[in-house]
Design an enzyme around this catalytic site. Structure first.
Site: not given
Ligand code: C5P
Length: 224
Positions: A29-31, A95
């Site tokens: 995942a990403n932030r 994102a």
């Protein structure tokens, strides 16, 4: 639908991160919190647009007054966006993970049975670039975002050309700015006419200003 300058306009947008599975219980995942995309969806709907809000697993709930399409992976996001077209505008605030795991395992990867696993990756589809390059069916206005840490205007201008979109909303996400995951944003809008830097403000205020600019650019819908 609310009354306002975007009444009669259909806008497809993406928001949040994507999750790319490694096995049934793990993912990459990403932030991204989805905060700026959610604020933008709310602002567009508030100005009267019919908004299809395609969202990955964000940490903030989706806005009211939009059609929410929940997805997990970049490929699901792409399919959902294409299925939601045609639209007057498309705004890509998600994102999206650049890579997915091609070595995804159908069962949970176990430890203690030999070597540590090695993950293999393949590039994900670039949804913004794909929609920007549609011939027939390209939304009249395609807006991308760019998270940059240095030389923001130059990199974002190059990104606009490379992706083929109409606008890039660039933000400086250097850790010192506190923008990623924070409540404020400082953006520069890159269009064919050049770069327009806005002062730092709350993400809601950025969203409202962007929604107004989108409304001005599209003009009133015919037959509204
Ligand atoms: O290439 P980069 O990730 O920096 O570009 C950011 C912009 O492109 C954002 O608008 C993002 O939503 C969009 N994007 C996309 N699909 C991808 C990667 C990025 O739509 N696979």
């Amino acid at each position: 639908l609310a009354d306002g300058p975007l009444k009669g306009r259909r806008i497809v947008m993406t928001s949040g991160p994507t999750h790319e599975p490694i096995d049934p219980v793990r993912y990459i995942a990403n932030r991204s919190s989805g905060a700026q995309g959610t604020a933008l969806g709310r602002a567009l709907a508030g100005l009267g647009a019919e908004v299809v809000f395609v969202t990955g697993p964000a940490s903030v709930p989706p806005p009211a007054g939009v059609e929410v399409v929940r997805v997990e992976t970049a490929r699901q996001m792409r399919d959902a966006v294409l299925a939601a077209l045609p639209a007057d505008a498309a705004v890509f605030a998600a994102a999206v993970a650049d890579w997915r795991v091609t070595s995804e395992s159908a069962s949970k990867i176990k430890k203690g049975v030999g070597e540590s696993p090695t993950l293999q990756f393949a590039e994900n589809p670039d949804i913004l670039a794909e929609v920007s390059k549609l011939g027939q069916g390209r939304p009249g206005l395609v807006v991308g975002f760019a998270a940059e840490t240095d030389d923001v205007i130059r990199h974002a201008t190059e990104k606009r050309a490379r992706k083929g979109c109409d606008w890039i909303v660039a933000n400086d996400v250097s850790p010192a700015t506190g923008i990623m995951g924070g409540a404020e944003n400082a953006v520069t809008i890159i269009t064919e006419d050049g770069a327009d830097s806005w002062e730092r403000m709350g993400k809601d205020a950025v969203a409202m200003a962007l929604a107004r600019r989108i409304a001005e650019t599209l003009g009133p819908a015919s037959g509204r």
